[in-house]
Design an enzyme around this catalytic site. Sequence first.
Site, PDB file in Angstrom:
ATOM      1  N   LYS A  13      48.721  36.157  53.932  1.00 55.94           N
ATOM      2  CA  LYS A  13      47.142  35.643  53.786  1.00 55.94           C
ATOM      3  C   LYS A  13      47.126  34.160  53.059  1.00 55.94           C
ATOM      4  O   LYS A  13      46.577  33.356  53.323  1.00 55.94           O
ATOM      5  CB  LYS A  13      46.215  36.538  53.204  1.00 55.94           C
ATOM      6  CG  LYS A  13      45.935  38.084  53.592  1.00 55.94           C
ATOM      7  CD  LYS A  13      44.920  38.783  52.904  1.00 55.94           C
ATOM      8  CE  LYS A  13      45.421  39.138  51.582  1.00 55.94           C
ATOM      9  NZ  LYS A  13      46.634  39.919  51.405  1.00 55.94           N
ATOM     10  N   ARG A  87      37.857  43.292  48.905  1.00 55.29           N
ATOM     11  CA  ARG A  87      38.922  44.273  49.009  1.00 55.29           C
ATOM     12  C   ARG A  87      38.363  45.755  48.897  1.00 55.29           C
ATOM     13  O   ARG A  87      39.033  46.691  49.059  1.00 55.29           O
ATOM     14  CB  ARG A  87      39.817  44.178  47.738  1.00 55.29           C
ATOM     15  CG  ARG A  87      41.032  43.325  48.068  1.00 55.29           C
ATOM     16  CD  ARG A  87      41.832  43.245  46.526  1.00 55.29           C
ATOM     17  NE  ARG A  87      43.267  42.938  46.714  1.00 55.29           N
ATOM     18  CZ  ARG A  87      43.811  42.017  46.585  1.00 55.29           C
ATOM     19  NH1 ARG A  87      43.326  40.683  46.733  1.00 55.29           N
ATOM     20  NH2 ARG A  87      45.072  41.906  46.453  1.00 55.29           N
ATOM     21  N   ARG A 126      59.477  37.254  46.661  1.00 51.11           N
ATOM     22  CA  ARG A 126      58.399  36.130  46.188  1.00 51.11           C
ATOM     23  C   ARG A 126      58.639  36.226  44.718  1.00 51.11           C
ATOM     24  O   ARG A 126      58.449  35.241  43.944  1.00 51.11           O
ATOM     25  CB  ARG A 126      56.998  36.366  46.503  1.00 51.11           C
ATOM     26  CG  ARG A 126      56.103  35.202  45.995  1.00 51.11           C
ATOM     27  CD  ARG A 126      54.656  35.526  46.623  1.00 51.11           C
ATOM     28  NE  ARG A 126      54.014  36.885  46.149  1.00 51.11           N
ATOM     29  CZ  ARG A 126      52.938  37.385  46.468  1.00 51.11           C
ATOM     30  NH1 ARG A 126      52.158  36.357  47.263  1.00 51.11           N
ATOM     31  NH2 ARG A 126      52.198  38.349  46.042  1.00 51.11           N
ATOM     32  N   ARG A 132      56.010  36.107  39.551  1.00 45.27           N
ATOM     33  CA  ARG A 132      54.805  36.522  39.398  1.00 45.27           C
ATOM     34  C   ARG A 132      55.219  38.210  39.030  1.00 45.27           C
ATOM     35  O   ARG A 132      56.032  38.720  39.743  1.00 45.27           O
ATOM     36  CB  ARG A 132      54.110  36.656  40.926  1.00 45.27           C
ATOM     37  CG  ARG A 132      52.845  36.206  40.819  1.00 45.27           C
ATOM     38  CD  ARG A 132      52.193  36.315  42.166  1.00 45.27           C
ATOM     39  NE  ARG A 132      51.438  37.448  42.270  1.00 45.27           N
ATOM     40  CZ  ARG A 132      50.595  37.795  43.447  1.00 45.27           C
ATOM     41  NH1 ARG A 132      50.150  36.867  44.128  1.00 45.27           N
ATOM     42  NH2 ARG A 132      49.724  38.736  43.286  1.00 45.27           N
ATOM     43  N   ARG A 143      50.139  48.456  44.751  1.00 48.77           N
ATOM     44  CA  ARG A 143      49.556  47.508  45.677  1.00 48.77           C
ATOM     45  C   ARG A 143      49.192  47.813  46.988  1.00 48.77           C
ATOM     46  O   ARG A 143      48.024  47.853  47.750  1.00 48.77           O
ATOM     47  CB  ARG A 143      49.991  46.177  45.310  1.00 48.77           C
ATOM     48  CG  ARG A 143      49.456  45.572  43.781  1.00 48.77           C
ATOM     49  CD  ARG A 143      50.198  44.596  43.308  1.00 48.77           C
ATOM     50  NE  ARG A 143      50.043  43.299  44.217  1.00 48.77           N
ATOM     51  CZ  ARG A 143      51.096  42.407  44.433  1.00 48.77           C
ATOM     52  NH1 ARG A 143      52.265  42.282  44.034  1.00 48.77           N
ATOM     53  NH2 ARG A 143      50.910  41.221  45.247  1.00 48.77           N
TER      54      ARG A 143
END
Length: 161
Positions: A13, A87, A126, A132, A143
């Site tokens: 996204k 969400r 990532r 992160r 998640r």
Amino acid sequence: MNIILLGPPGAGKGTQARHLVEKRNMIQLSTGDMLREAKDSGSEMGNRVAEVMARGDLVTDDIVIGLIKEKISGEKQGGFIFDGFPRTLNQANGLEKIMGSFKHSLERAISLYADEDALVDRLIKRGEDSGRSDDTSNIIRNRQKIYWQQTAPLLDFYEER
Ligand code: AMP
């Protein structure tokens, strides 16, 4: 055009939103980015959401709806790409109200998807590159689970519209 990008964490996204910002001059509205900024700034709200984000759970609807409302109220024209928002169904209803009150319409909801193992692999990579802290395997799995429980019902909601 105002569009919503739906899809589980890692589907792309943010990446597609950034392409649209560059190529079409659109405005990316990422609640994840807004919340990370709040957290990094050490604001009272940022401190409140930090723990929830660290677990990979969803922060309250009121907080994210408030962030989106503030951003939209500061933009005269549309061209929004909603990235990571809404969400939950409650957020989707909140977004309809906000858009209506500023005389904007929602033209499209686009669902991005990839196989869960590929999503998890991407996010682990990532995490290694970006540092992160919620891109670690247990939190990534949480998640993904939350996406299917709380966000996937939006696919039907937008299909009906
Ligand atoms: P993201 O960058 O979109 O993956 O979001 C990172 C984290 O921020 C999520 O795991 C949630 O804890 C929080 N978050 C981002 N957007 C929302 C939202 N629309 N509703 C609730 N929590 C959110």
